[in-house]
Design a protein around this motif. Structure first.
Motif, mmCIF file in Angstrom:
data_model
loop_
_atom_site.group_PDB
_atom_site.id
_atom_site.type_symbol
_atom_site.label_atom_id
_atom_site.label_comp_id
_atom_site.label_asym_id
_atom_site.label_seq_id
_atom_site.Cartn_x
_atom_site.Cartn_y
_atom_site.Cartn_z
ATOM 1 N N TYR A 3 0.837 -1.091 -0.314
ATOM 2 C CA TYR A 3 0.503 -0.206 -0.471
ATOM 3 C C TYR A 3 0.486 1.315 -0.239
ATOM 4 C CZ TYR A 3 -3.133 -2.999 1.345
ATOM 5 O OH TYR A 3 -4.892 -4.337 0.905
ATOM 6 N N THR A 4 1.947 1.218 0.131
ATOM 7 C CA THR A 4 3.202 2.408 0.818
ATOM 8 C C THR A 4 3.546 2.478 -1.239
ATOM 9 O OG1 THR A 4 4.376 0.904 1.070
ATOM 10 C CG2 THR A 4 3.274 2.291 2.829
ATOM 11 N N SER A 5 3.676 1.299 -1.860
ATOM 12 C CA SER A 5 4.568 1.348 -3.152
ATOM 13 C C SER A 5 4.263 2.468 -4.212
ATOM 14 C CB SER A 5 4.266 0.180 -3.742
ATOM 15 O OG SER A 5 2.515 0.412 -4.683
ATOM 16 N N SER A 6 5.221 2.784 -4.626
ATOM 17 C CA SER A 6 5.096 4.020 -5.093
ATOM 18 C C SER A 6 4.180 4.080 -6.821
ATOM 19 C CB SER A 6 6.433 4.041 -6.541
ATOM 20 O OG SER A 6 6.733 2.874 -7.105
ATOM 21 N N GLU A 7 3.338 3.046 -6.371
ATOM 22 C CA GLU A 7 1.988 2.930 -7.479
ATOM 23 C C GLU A 7 0.930 2.950 -6.905
ATOM 24 O OE1 GLU A 7 2.615 -0.281 -10.474
ATOM 25 O OE2 GLU A 7 4.579 0.102 -11.518
ATOM 26 N N MET A 8 0.988 2.361 -5.660
ATOM 27 C CA MET A 8 -0.768 3.177 -5.071
ATOM 28 C C MET A 8 -0.369 3.066 -4.088
ATOM 29 S SD MET A 8 -3.504 0.733 -4.189
ATOM 30 C CE MET A 8 -2.835 -0.907 -4.430
ATOM 31 N N PRO A 10 0.318 6.428 -5.352
ATOM 32 C CA PRO A 10 -1.099 7.669 -6.094
ATOM 33 C C PRO A 10 -1.963 7.231 -6.217
ATOM 34 C CG PRO A 10 1.464 7.546 -6.861
ATOM 35 C CD PRO A 10 1.213 6.389 -5.617
ATOM 36 N N PHE A 11 -2.471 6.357 -6.422
ATOM 37 C CA PHE A 11 -3.460 5.432 -6.874
ATOM 38 C C PHE A 11 -4.794 5.895 -5.789
ATOM 39 C CE2 PHE A 11 -7.087 2.111 -6.692
ATOM 40 C CZ PHE A 11 -7.417 2.530 -7.993
ATOM 41 N N LEU A 12 -4.486 5.110 -4.322
ATOM 42 C CA LEU A 12 -4.991 5.838 -3.796
ATOM 43 C C LEU A 12 -5.589 7.044 -2.866
ATOM 44 C CD1 LEU A 12 -3.147 2.727 -1.109
ATOM 45 C CD2 LEU A 12 -5.684 2.861 -1.554
ATOM 46 N N ASP A 13 -4.376 8.015 -3.519
ATOM 47 C CA ASP A 13 -4.941 10.207 -3.068
ATOM 48 C C ASP A 13 -5.337 10.560 -3.888
ATOM 49 O OD1 ASP A 13 -2.818 9.104 -1.222
ATOM 50 O OD2 ASP A 13 -0.945 10.141 -2.417
ATOM 51 N N ARG A 14 -5.555 9.685 -4.953
ATOM 52 C CA ARG A 14 -6.196 10.413 -6.515
ATOM 53 C C ARG A 14 -7.353 9.786 -6.144
ATOM 54 N NH1 ARG A 14 -2.501 8.563 -9.727
ATOM 55 N NH2 ARG A 14 -3.621 6.155 -10.405
ATOM 56 N N HIS A 15 -8.310 8.863 -5.778
ATOM 57 C CA HIS A 15 -9.573 8.387 -5.966
ATOM 58 C C HIS A 15 -9.558 8.458 -4.408
ATOM 59 C CE1 HIS A 15 -9.296 6.161 -9.401
ATOM 60 N NE2 HIS A 15 -7.904 5.895 -9.380
ATOM 61 N N SER A 16 -8.789 9.393 -3.494
ATOM 62 C CA SER A 16 -9.300 9.429 -2.305
ATOM 63 C C SER A 16 -9.566 8.239 -0.840
ATOM 64 C CB SER A 16 -10.844 10.258 -1.823
ATOM 65 O OG SER A 16 -10.213 11.753 -2.332
ATOM 66 N N CYS A 19 -6.927 3.300 3.421
ATOM 67 C CA CYS A 19 -6.339 2.133 3.571
ATOM 68 C C CYS A 19 -6.940 1.673 5.236
ATOM 69 C CB CYS A 19 -4.562 1.752 3.437
ATOM 70 S SG CYS A 19 -4.168 1.317 1.705
ATOM 71 N N SER A 20 -6.665 0.243 5.373
ATOM 72 C CA SER A 20 -7.427 -0.105 6.371
ATOM 73 C C SER A 20 -6.750 -1.489 6.496
ATOM 74 C CB SER A 20 -8.611 -0.858 6.320
ATOM 75 O OG SER A 20 -9.258 -1.402 7.744
ATOM 76 N N TYR A 21 -6.078 -1.172 8.470
ATOM 77 C CA TYR A 21 -5.104 -2.017 8.614
ATOM 78 C C TYR A 21 -5.614 -2.862 10.122
ATOM 79 C CZ TYR A 21 -1.864 0.376 5.244
ATOM 80 O OH TYR A 21 -0.800 1.094 4.653
ATOM 81 N N SER A 22 -5.751 -4.041 9.952
ATOM 82 C CA SER A 22 -6.510 -4.575 11.113
ATOM 83 C C SER A 22 -4.365 -4.732 11.831
ATOM 84 C CB SER A 22 -7.125 -5.781 10.859
ATOM 85 O OG SER A 22 -6.002 -6.135 10.368
ATOM 86 N N LYS A 23 -5.001 -5.653 13.078
ATOM 87 C CA LYS A 23 -4.643 -5.435 13.802
ATOM 88 C C LYS A 23 -3.491 -7.203 13.320
ATOM 89 C CE LYS A 23 -7.265 -7.150 17.304
ATOM 90 N NZ LYS A 23 -7.419 -7.587 19.221
ATOM 91 N N LYS A 24 -2.669 -7.196 13.468
ATOM 92 C CA LYS A 24 -1.708 -8.603 13.207
ATOM 93 C C LYS A 24 -2.234 -9.469 13.592
ATOM 94 C CE LYS A 24 2.650 -9.888 12.526
ATOM 95 N NZ LYS A 24 4.257 -9.788 13.123
ATOM 96 N N GLY A 25 -2.521 -10.652 12.679
ATOM 97 C CA GLY A 25 -2.887 -12.091 13.660
ATOM 98 C C GLY A 25 -5.266 -12.209 13.617
#
Length: 93
Positions: A3-8, A10-16, A19-25
């Motif tokens: 979700y922090t890649s150089s492609e992803m 900008p895509f997330l930002d462009r479409h407002s 990301c939803s991160y849950s706790k590990k496990g």
């Protein structure tokens, strides 16, 4: 990290999109998506041989829009299809 890649990012930002991160496990956050993909693979993708990504894309679209949403009843929706459940929701507003 995907979700922090150089492609992803900008895509997330462009479409407002956020990301939803849950706790590990904690696998239940993704249960609905995993359940859907199980049926997509079992009922559509595993039964065919594809030569191009375009064939996979078209087959997936036809499965979702031609069968899964309009015709396939779901126990979680009181045996209504997703389209019926959505229609009932908007009619109730």
């Amino acid at each position: 990290s995907q979700y922090t890649s150089s492609e992803m990012r900008p895509f997330l930002d462009r479409h407002s999109l956020t990301c939803s991160y849950s706790k590990k496990g904690y696998p239940w956050d993704n249960a609905i998506t995993e359940s859907f993909f199980k049926y997509l693979k079992k009922e559509e993708l595993d039964r065919k041989v594809f030569k191009t990504i375009q064939e996979v894309t078209l087959s997936s679209f036809e499965y979702i829009e031609g069968f899964y949403n309009p015709k396939r009843p779901h126990p979680a929706n009181n045996m209504l299809t997703p389209n019926q459940k959505e229609r009932n929701y908007f009619e109730s507003l």
